[in-house]
Design an enzyme around this catalytic site. Structure first.
Site, short mmCIF file in Angstrom:
data_model
loop_
_atom_site.label_atom_id
_atom_site.label_comp_id
_atom_site.label_asym_id
_atom_site.label_seq_id
_atom_site.Cartn_x
_atom_site.Cartn_y
_atom_site.Cartn_z
N HIS A 1 -21.84 35.04 -53.51
CA HIS A 1 -20.99 33.84 -53.48
C HIS A 1 -21.81 32.61 -53.80
O HIS A 1 -22.98 32.53 -53.44
CB HIS A 1 -20.31 33.67 -52.12
CG HIS A 1 -21.27 33.59 -50.97
ND1 HIS A 1 -21.88 34.70 -50.44
CD2 HIS A 1 -21.75 32.53 -50.29
CE1 HIS A 1 -22.69 34.33 -49.46
NE2 HIS A 1 -22.64 33.00 -49.35
N HIS B 1 -21.92 28.36 -53.35
CA HIS B 1 -21.38 27.24 -52.58
C HIS B 1 -21.25 26.04 -53.52
O HIS B 1 -22.24 25.61 -54.11
CB HIS B 1 -22.36 26.81 -51.47
CG HIS B 1 -22.62 27.84 -50.43
ND1 HIS B 1 -22.18 27.70 -49.13
CD2 HIS B 1 -23.30 29.01 -50.46
CE1 HIS B 1 -22.58 28.74 -48.41
NE2 HIS B 1 -23.27 29.55 -49.20
N HIS C 1 -22.14 39.47 -49.69
CA HIS C 1 -21.23 39.63 -50.83
C HIS C 1 -21.49 38.36 -51.66
O HIS C 1 -21.34 37.25 -51.13
CB HIS C 1 -19.78 39.70 -50.32
CG HIS C 1 -18.72 39.82 -51.37
ND1 HIS C 1 -17.71 40.76 -51.33
CD2 HIS C 1 -18.48 39.07 -52.49
CE1 HIS C 1 -16.90 40.60 -52.38
NE2 HIS C 1 -17.35 39.57 -53.10
N CYS D 1 -14.87 40.79 -48.93
CA CYS D 1 -13.95 41.81 -49.47
C CYS D 1 -12.62 41.74 -48.74
O CYS D 1 -11.55 41.88 -49.35
CB CYS D 1 -14.55 43.21 -49.34
SG CYS D 1 -15.77 43.60 -50.61
P1 AMP Z 1 -24.42 32.10 -46.86
O1 AMP Z 1 -25.07 31.59 -45.60
O2 AMP Z 1 -24.95 31.49 -48.13
O3 AMP Z 1 -24.35 33.61 -46.89
O4 AMP Z 1 -22.92 31.55 -46.80
C1 AMP Z 1 -21.92 32.17 -46.06
C2 AMP Z 1 -20.87 31.12 -45.84
O5 AMP Z 1 -19.66 31.77 -45.55
C3 AMP Z 1 -21.16 30.16 -44.67
O6 AMP Z 1 -21.20 28.82 -45.16
C4 AMP Z 1 -20.00 30.41 -43.71
O7 AMP Z 1 -19.56 29.22 -43.07
C5 AMP Z 1 -18.94 30.98 -44.64
N1 AMP Z 1 -17.96 31.86 -44.03
C6 AMP Z 1 -18.19 32.93 -43.21
N2 AMP Z 1 -17.03 33.52 -42.86
C7 AMP Z 1 -16.04 32.82 -43.47
C8 AMP Z 1 -14.62 32.93 -43.49
N3 AMP Z 1 -13.96 33.88 -42.82
N4 AMP Z 1 -13.92 32.02 -44.21
C9 AMP Z 1 -14.56 31.05 -44.91
N5 AMP Z 1 -15.90 30.89 -44.93
C10 AMP Z 1 -16.63 31.76 -44.22
ZN ZN Z 2 -17.72 42.48 -50.23
#
Ligand code: AMP
Ligand code: ZN
Length: 108
Positions: A98, A100, A96, A7
């Protein structure tokens, strides 16, 4: 969601490397890339995970899927993964929704 990192990225309060944007979603580079291409596709509105998103908003869900496949086709040679880790046991660390996008070979 005041303490949600994605967010805050959507709001511009935390910097990110923006790759693409659509009406309901943004795409930015993962801070810790697991593959040469590693982009996160994130709905602008907060949903806890993809199941929550699928149950509550089909318009945003479609937009996320279209932005993700568009980014993947633009950046890769057409071979990619589009993965939604859902729940702690599956490796979800940011609650949140997402997806990949990962791919080994960038398009020349
Ligand atoms: P998940 O483990 O599927 O919840 O993926 C979360 C992803 O968010 C991980 O691959 C992290 O490296 C990535 N992540 C966390 N914080 C950030 C950030 N500030 N900017 C970009 N990627 C992030
Ligand atoms: Zn959020």
């Amino acid at each position: 969601m005041s303490d949600c990192v994605f967010c805050k990225i959507v709001a511009g309060e935390i910097p990110s490397k923006l790759v693409a944007e659509s009406e309901h979603a943004i795409a930015f580079n993962d801070i810790k890339p697991a593959q040469p291409i590693h982009v996160l596709i994130v709905p602008k509105k907060h949903f806890n995970d993809v199941a929550d998103l699928a149950a509550r908003d089909e318009v945003v869900l479609l937009d996320v899927m279209r932005l993700g496949t568009q980014v993947a086709e633009d950046l890769s040679i057409g071979s990619f993964r589009f993965q939604f880790n859902t729940g702690e046991e599956a490796g979800q660390t940011v609650f949140h929704a997402h997806g990949h996008i990962t791919s080994k070979t960038p398009r020349a």
